[in-house]
Write a protein that holds these residues in place. Structure first.
Motif, PDB file in Angstrom:
ATOM      1  N   GLU A   1       0.841  -1.199   0.000  1.00 45.99           N
ATOM      2  CA  GLU A   1       0.000   0.000   0.000  1.00 45.99           C
ATOM      3  C   GLU A   1       0.880   1.254   0.000  1.00 45.99           C
ATOM      4  O   GLU A   1       1.844   1.341   0.764  1.00 45.99           O
TER       5      GLU A   1
ATOM      6  N   HIS B   1      -0.056   7.141   2.480  1.00 49.10           N
ATOM      7  CA  HIS B   1      -1.088   8.149   2.246  1.00 49.10           C
ATOM      8  C   HIS B   1      -0.741   9.417   3.016  1.00 49.10           C
ATOM      9  O   HIS B   1      -0.679   9.417   4.236  1.00 49.10           O
TER      10      HIS B   1
ATOM     11  N   GLY C   1      -6.623  10.998  -8.761  1.00 51.64           N
ATOM     12  CA  GLY C   1      -5.308  10.619  -8.262  1.00 51.64           C
ATOM     13  C   GLY C   1      -4.162  11.288  -8.988  1.00 51.64           C
ATOM     14  O   GLY C   1      -3.051  10.760  -9.016  1.00 51.64           O
TER      15      GLY C   1
ATOM     16  N   LYS D   1      -2.796   2.782 -13.588  1.00 46.66           N
ATOM     17  CA  LYS D   1      -3.021   3.542 -12.361  1.00 46.66           C
ATOM     18  C   LYS D   1      -3.969   2.824 -11.398  1.00 46.66           C
ATOM     19  O   LYS D   1      -4.580   3.445 -10.548  1.00 46.66           O
TER      20      LYS D   1
ATOM     21  N   ARG E   1      -5.364   0.825  -8.276  1.00 50.29           N
ATOM     22  CA  ARG E   1      -4.968   0.862  -6.871  1.00 50.29           C
ATOM     23  C   ARG E   1      -4.337  -0.470  -6.464  1.00 50.29           C
ATOM     24  O   ARG E   1      -4.555  -1.498  -7.126  1.00 50.29           O
ATOM     25  N   PRO E   2      -3.557  -0.501  -5.380  1.00 51.74           N
ATOM     26  CA  PRO E   2      -2.995  -1.766  -4.886  1.00 51.74           C
ATOM     27  C   PRO E   2      -4.101  -2.772  -4.591  1.00 51.74           C
ATOM     28  O   PRO E   2      -5.178  -2.411  -4.122  1.00 51.74           O
TER      29      PRO E   2
ATOM     30  N   CYS F   1      -5.175  -7.861 -11.047  1.00 56.42           N
ATOM     31  CA  CYS F   1      -5.422  -6.428 -10.915  1.00 56.42           C
ATOM     32  C   CYS F   1      -6.865  -6.062 -11.235  1.00 56.42           C
ATOM     33  O   CYS F   1      -7.341  -5.000 -10.854  1.00 56.42           O
TER      34      CYS F   1
ATOM     35  N   ALA G   1      -9.110  -4.989  -8.259  1.00 58.67           N
ATOM     36  CA  ALA G   1      -9.184  -3.580  -7.874  1.00 58.67           C
ATOM     37  C   ALA G   1     -10.066  -2.805  -8.844  1.00 58.67           C
ATOM     38  O   ALA G   1     -10.808  -1.904  -8.455  1.00 58.67           O
TER      39      ALA G   1
ATOM     40  N   ASP H   1     -14.952  -1.445  -6.644  1.00 61.09           N
ATOM     41  CA  ASP H   1     -15.903  -0.383  -6.318  1.00 61.09           C
ATOM     42  C   ASP H   1     -17.336  -0.784  -6.664  1.00 61.09           C
ATOM     43  O   ASP H   1     -18.271  -0.458  -5.935  1.00 61.09           O
TER      44      ASP H   1
END
Length: 310
Positions: free
Chosen positions: A21, A24, A91, A210, A212-213, A240, A243, A247
């Protein structure tokens, strides 16, 4: 359902498949909150590595998707392809935005094509020299910058490699400025491309670099088997696309009662056994032995509690 499908792997083994990660930094995020992005803001891609860039351009420079442009990159000036206008950049930090210098001319395109032809032979030599020096590294690709006298050699390795002698050897062959770059397993897949278990091109190569992890939590959210062979890609890390799709699953589950919840229906106490966001069906088991499968649209939140309505 997960514990019986781990095939001997423990949580430590599964965590080895996860990405690290990023740190942040809330202070940085707050500093960029009032930043106004240039308009138009173009999204570009470096075809050799599939790395995406965000760039602004002067008002007189009119660009369309598919145009080739000259921009500064982290390795030097190079050619990139315009994907289109980024209407809602996510991002992206102000310092990540580069300035497009010009639209590529016919001469620029011809030169880039000639350099691309040299890359295949250069990769062959790179592999030969690596083997000759008996280095524990895997050559991945070679790229000549179109606007600078420099060639990039990409490789992957599980450990640090002392390639100083290799560099001297390569310089004696190519007579040009050389950079060796060690990349990770995900970057290797992004560079080379290929087909995933779904039969489609890798997300990191064809969708975006791009993403996310990826974490085991994302696999659990999607009710996937926690079998490393089933949830990891060719790179050996978690798929991947987990990710990329996470959502949607997270949002869909907000509209459905969670597994384990107890609901009184038809004079019987039922327990939610499974919720499937894809089919929109809820399976629940009752104390009387019945197992019902009901559309999630029939479940409503009334006064903060889930209820099954007719």
């Amino acid at each position: 359902m997960f514990d019986t499908d781990i095939d001997g792997l423990n949580s430590e083994d599964l965590r080895a498949l996860e990405d690290v990660e990023p740190v942040h930094n809330e202070a940085d995020e707050g500093a960029f909150a009032d930043f106004t992005f240039p308009s138009p803001l173009y999204r570009l891609v470096l075809d050799y590595s599939r790395e995406s860039l965000y760039a602004s351009a002067s008002d007189e420079l009119k660009l369309e998707a598919g145009d080739s442009v000259i921009v500064p990159t982290r390795y030097g000036k190079d050619m990139a392809r315009v994907l289109g206008i980024a209407k809602k950049p996510i991002g992206v930090r102000p310092q990540d935005i580069v300035e497009i210098e010009k639209k590529a001319s016919a001469e620029d395109l011809q030169r880039a094509a000639e350099l691309k032809k040299k890359e295949k032979e250069s990769l062959r030599i790179f592999k030969e020299k690596t083997a000759a020096h008996k280095l524990d590294m895997k050559p991945v690709g070679v790229h000549y910058l179109s606007e600078e006298q420099k060639v990039l050699f990409f490789f992957s390795s599980e450990s640090r490699v002392d390639f100083r002698e290799l560099v001297k050897d390569l310089v004696s062959v190519f007579k040009i400025r050389i950079e060796l770059r060690q990349i990770g397993v995900r970057d290797e897949s992004r560079h080379t491309g290929g087909l995933g278990v779904c039969g489609r091109p890798y997300c990191c190569h064809a969708v975006s670099d791009k993403l996310r992890p990826v974490s085991i939590r994302m696999a659990k959210e999607q009710n996937l088997s926690l079998n490393s062979m089933k949830i990891s890609g060719q790179c050996g890390r978690l798929l991947c696309c987990l990710a990329y799709e996470y959502d949607w699953y997270a949002e869909a589950r907000k509209k459905m009662p969670s597994e384990g919840l107890r609901i009184f229906y038809d004079n019987t106490n039922f327990r939610i056994a499974e919720s499937n966001p894809i089919t929109g069906m809820i399976k629940m088991s009752g104390e009387d032995g019945r197992v019902l499968e009901i559309a999630s649209s029939r479940f409503k939140q009334i006064d903060g509690r889930w209820k099954l309505v007719d």
